[in-house]
Structure formats: structure tokens, C-alpha cells
Design a protein around this motif. Structure first.
Motif, PDB file in Angstrom:
ATOM      1  N   VAL A  87     -25.374  16.309  54.821  1.00 41.90           N
ATOM      2  CA  VAL A  87     -25.880  16.876  56.071  1.00 41.90           C
ATOM      3  C   VAL A  87     -24.804  16.850  57.150  1.00 41.90           C
ATOM      4  N   ILE A  88     -24.142  15.710  57.312  1.00 44.10           N
ATOM      5  CA  ILE A  88     -23.092  15.598  58.333  1.00 44.10           C
ATOM      6  C   ILE A  88     -21.919  16.511  58.001  1.00 44.10           C
ATOM      7  N   GLY A  89     -21.514  16.527  56.744  1.00 42.82           N
ATOM      8  CA  GLY A  89     -20.409  17.387  56.332  1.00 42.82           C
ATOM      9  C   GLY A  89     -20.705  18.853  56.545  1.00 42.82           C
ATOM     10  N   ASN A  90     -21.957  19.254  56.346  1.00 42.61           N
ATOM     11  CA  ASN A  90     -22.346  20.650  56.565  1.00 42.61           C
ATOM     12  C   ASN A  90     -22.213  21.022  58.036  1.00 42.61           C
ATOM     13  N   GLN A  91     -22.551  20.107  58.921  1.00 45.20           N
ATOM     14  CA  GLN A  91     -22.421  20.367  60.355  1.00 45.20           C
ATOM     15  C   GLN A  91     -20.961  20.473  60.773  1.00 45.20           C
ATOM     16  N   VAL A  92     -20.107  19.685  60.144  1.00 47.94           N
ATOM     17  CA  VAL A  92     -18.694  19.647  60.528  1.00 47.94           C
ATOM     18  C   VAL A  92     -17.889  20.756  59.865  1.00 47.94           C
ATOM     19  N   GLY A  93     -18.110  20.963  58.561  1.00 46.79           N
ATOM     20  CA  GLY A  93     -17.232  21.884  57.839  1.00 46.79           C
ATOM     21  C   GLY A  93     -17.896  22.840  56.886  1.00 46.79           C
ATOM     22  N   GLY A  94     -19.158  23.168  57.080  1.00 48.47           N
ATOM     23  CA  GLY A  94     -19.824  24.144  56.227  1.00 48.47           C
ATOM     24  C   GLY A  94     -20.025  23.656  54.806  1.00 48.47           C
ATOM     25  N   LYS A  95     -19.968  24.578  53.861  1.00 46.67           N
ATOM     26  CA  LYS A  95     -20.220  24.240  52.456  1.00 46.67           C
ATOM     27  C   LYS A  95     -19.181  23.272  51.907  1.00 46.67           C
ATOM     28  N   THR A  96     -17.926  23.507  52.232  1.00 54.44           N
ATOM     29  CA  THR A  96     -16.876  22.606  51.737  1.00 54.44           C
ATOM     30  C   THR A  96     -17.016  21.229  52.347  1.00 54.44           C
ATOM     31  N   GLY A  97     -17.277  21.175  53.638  1.00 55.17           N
ATOM     32  CA  GLY A  97     -17.485  19.887  54.303  1.00 55.17           C
ATOM     33  C   GLY A  97     -18.687  19.148  53.759  1.00 55.17           C
ATOM     34  N   SER A  98     -19.722  19.895  53.405  1.00 57.50           N
ATOM     35  CA  SER A  98     -20.919  19.298  52.833  1.00 57.50           C
ATOM     36  C   SER A  98     -20.613  18.625  51.500  1.00 57.50           C
ATOM     37  N   THR A  99     -19.824  19.291  50.667  1.00 57.36           N
ATOM     38  CA  THR A  99     -19.469  18.726  49.368  1.00 57.36           C
ATOM     39  C   THR A  99     -18.586  17.495  49.532  1.00 57.36           C
ATOM     40  N   ILE A 100     -17.617  17.579  50.414  1.00 59.84           N
ATOM     41  CA  ILE A 100     -16.735  16.424  50.658  1.00 59.84           C
ATOM     42  C   ILE A 100     -17.540  15.273  51.239  1.00 59.84           C
ATOM     43  N   GLY A 101     -18.417  15.575  52.194  1.00 59.09           N
ATOM     44  CA  GLY A 101     -19.246  14.531  52.790  1.00 59.09           C
ATOM     45  C   GLY A 101     -20.164  13.870  51.781  1.00 59.09           C
ATOM     46  N   ALA A 102     -20.728  14.660  50.883  1.00 60.17           N
ATOM     47  CA  ALA A 102     -21.608  14.097  49.856  1.00 60.17           C
ATOM     48  C   ALA A 102     -20.830  13.175  48.927  1.00 60.17           C
ATOM     49  N   GLY A 103     -19.620  13.574  48.569  1.00 60.23           N
ATOM     50  CA  GLY A 103     -18.802  12.727  47.704  1.00 60.23           C
ATOM     51  C   GLY A 103     -18.415  11.424  48.378  1.00 60.23           C
ATOM     52  N   LEU A 104     -17.962  11.515  49.617  1.00 53.35           N
ATOM     53  CA  LEU A 104     -17.559  10.306  50.351  1.00 53.35           C
ATOM     54  C   LEU A 104     -18.753   9.404  50.635  1.00 53.35           C
ATOM     55  N   GLY A 105     -19.860  10.012  51.070  1.00 50.61           N
ATOM     56  CA  GLY A 105     -21.059   9.229  51.354  1.00 50.61           C
ATOM     57  C   GLY A 105     -21.603   8.553  50.113  1.00 50.61           C
ATOM     58  N   GLY A 106     -21.591   9.256  48.988  1.00 53.27           N
ATOM     59  CA  GLY A 106     -22.063   8.660  47.735  1.00 53.27           C
ATOM     60  C   GLY A 106     -21.188   7.510  47.286  1.00 53.27           C
ATOM     61  N   ALA A 107     -19.880   7.671  47.443  1.00 53.21           N
ATOM     62  CA  ALA A 107     -18.959   6.601  47.058  1.00 53.21           C
ATOM     63  C   ALA A 107     -19.164   5.366  47.932  1.00 53.21           C
ATOM     64  N   ALA A 108     -19.224   5.583  49.238  1.00 50.93           N
ATOM     65  CA  ALA A 108     -19.400   4.454  50.150  1.00 50.93           C
ATOM     66  C   ALA A 108     -20.769   3.801  49.970  1.00 50.93           C
ATOM     67  N   GLY A 109     -21.808   4.612  49.847  1.00 52.90           N
ATOM     68  CA  GLY A 109     -23.157   4.065  49.692  1.00 52.90           C
ATOM     69  C   GLY A 109     -23.349   3.341  48.375  1.00 52.90           C
ATOM     70  N   GLY A 110     -22.810   3.891  47.286  1.00 49.43           N
ATOM     71  CA  GLY A 110     -22.917   3.212  45.993  1.00 49.43           C
ATOM     72  C   GLY A 110     -22.192   1.886  45.984  1.00 49.43           C
ATOM     73  N   ALA A 111     -21.012   1.852  46.579  1.00 52.07           N
ATOM     74  CA  ALA A 111     -20.254   0.605  46.645  1.00 52.07           C
ATOM     75  C   ALA A 111     -20.960  -0.416  47.530  1.00 52.07           C
ATOM     76  N   LEU A 112     -21.497   0.051  48.660  1.00 49.73           N
ATOM     77  CA  LEU A 112     -22.187  -0.853  49.576  1.00 49.73           C
ATOM     78  C   LEU A 112     -23.440  -1.434  48.928  1.00 49.73           C
ATOM     79  N   GLY A 113     -24.220  -0.592  48.273  1.00 48.80           N
ATOM     80  CA  GLY A 113     -25.417  -1.085  47.592  1.00 48.80           C
ATOM     81  C   GLY A 113     -25.086  -2.066  46.485  1.00 48.80           C
ATOM     82  N   ASN A 114     -24.042  -1.780  45.728  1.00 49.51           N
ATOM     83  CA  ASN A 114     -23.604  -2.675  44.664  1.00 49.51           C
ATOM     84  C   ASN A 114     -23.148  -4.009  45.235  1.00 49.51           C
ATOM     85  N   ASN A 115     -22.432  -3.959  46.338  1.00 49.04           N
ATOM     86  CA  ASN A 115     -21.919  -5.164  46.968  1.00 49.04           C
ATOM     87  C   ASN A 115     -23.049  -6.007  47.556  1.00 49.04           C
ATOM     88  N   ILE A 116     -24.023  -5.346  48.177  1.00 45.60           N
ATOM     89  CA  ILE A 116     -25.167  -6.073  48.735  1.00 45.60           C
ATOM     90  C   ILE A 116     -25.950  -6.752  47.620  1.00 45.60           C
TER      91      ILE A 116
END
Length: 139
Positions: A87-116
Motif C-alpha cells: 500500500v505504501i509503495g503504491n502511493q510512493v511509486g506506483g506498481k513498481t513501488g508497490s512490488t518493492i514495498g511488498a518485498g521489503l515489508g515482507g522481509a522486515a515483517g517476517g524477520a521481526l515476527g521470527n525474532n519476536i
């Protein structure tokens, strides 16, 4: 173009921190799953479909990459991170930003959840057990 470079630089910095923390497999799974789910979701349902696809893909990827006892927390983190990043990536950079944001958010969120999940497992075992002591009766 400046936005894409900024997002890419931020992604590289975050991914180095995630891998250094030892949560690399859940992070990689969440990032790849989120990005792929985002692309598929864009094709099916536009920006809303992209966010939903990213969430589902990020959750699945993080769960697959996490250790057995941490899968639920990693899936929740990866799914929420991917959807939010989309959602944030789509607001910042359209379709490409959305894909990059989803990848970065998934990586950070998965690592954070695993760490918690790891922290919860280590903290819960520190309590003292009270055993009943048998008193001897004098006759």
C-alpha cells in the motif's frame, strides 16, 4: 527515479540488518512471497488485489522460511509487512513501488515476527518452579 533509488537503498540497508540478525530464511521467504503475491494480485485485482496478494504471499513465504516453532509469528509479521509495504509503495511509486514495498515489508515483517517468537521462547523458560517440600512428622 530518485524515489526508486531511495527505496532500493533502504531495502539493501534493511536486508543487511535482517540477515545479520539471523532471521534470513524467514525474511527471504517473506520478501519473495510478498513481491510475487503483489505481482499476481496486481494482475487479478489492481492495487487492492496487489495488497491482498502481497499479504498472503508474504505470510506463506515467511512461514515456510521460519523454524517450526516460529511459523505463526513469522507468518503474521510477513503478511502484515507485505500488505502494508504494498500500500505504501503504491502511493510512493506506483506498481513498481508497490512490488518493492511488498518485498521489503515482507522481509522486515517476517524477520521481526521470527525474532519476536524467539524472544518469547527464551523469556518464558526463566521462571522458578516451586516444589512441595514434604515435612516429616515427629511421633
Amino acid at each position: 527515479m530518485r524515489v526508486s533509488l531511495s527505496v532500493l537503498t533502504l531495502g539493501l540497508v534493511l536486508s543487511q540488518g535482517v540477515l545479520a540478525a539471523g532471521d534470513g530464511t524467514a525474511a527471504m521467504g517473506g520478501g519473495l512471497g510478498g513481491a510475487l503475491g503483489n505481482v499476481v494480485g496486481q494482475q487479478i485485482g489492481g492495487s487492492t488485489g496487489a495488497a491482498i496478494g502481497a499479504g498472503v504471499g508474504g505470510a506463506a513465504g515467511s512461514a515456510v522460511g521460519a523454524r517450526k516453532g516460529n511459523r505463526t509469528e513469522a507468518a503474521i509479521g510477513g503478511g502484515l509487512g507485505s500488505a502494508g509495504g504494498s500500500v505504501i509503495g503504491n502511493q510512493v511509486g506506483g506498481k513498481t513501488g508497490s512490488t518493492i514495498g511488498a518485498g521489503l515489508g515482507g522481509a522486515a515483517g517476517g524477520a521481526l515476527g521470527n525474532n519476536i517468537a524467539d524472544d518469547d521462547r527464551h523469556d518464558s523458560g526463566g521462571g522458578h518452579k516451586h516444589k512441595h517440600k514434604h515435612k516429616h512428622k515427629h511421633r
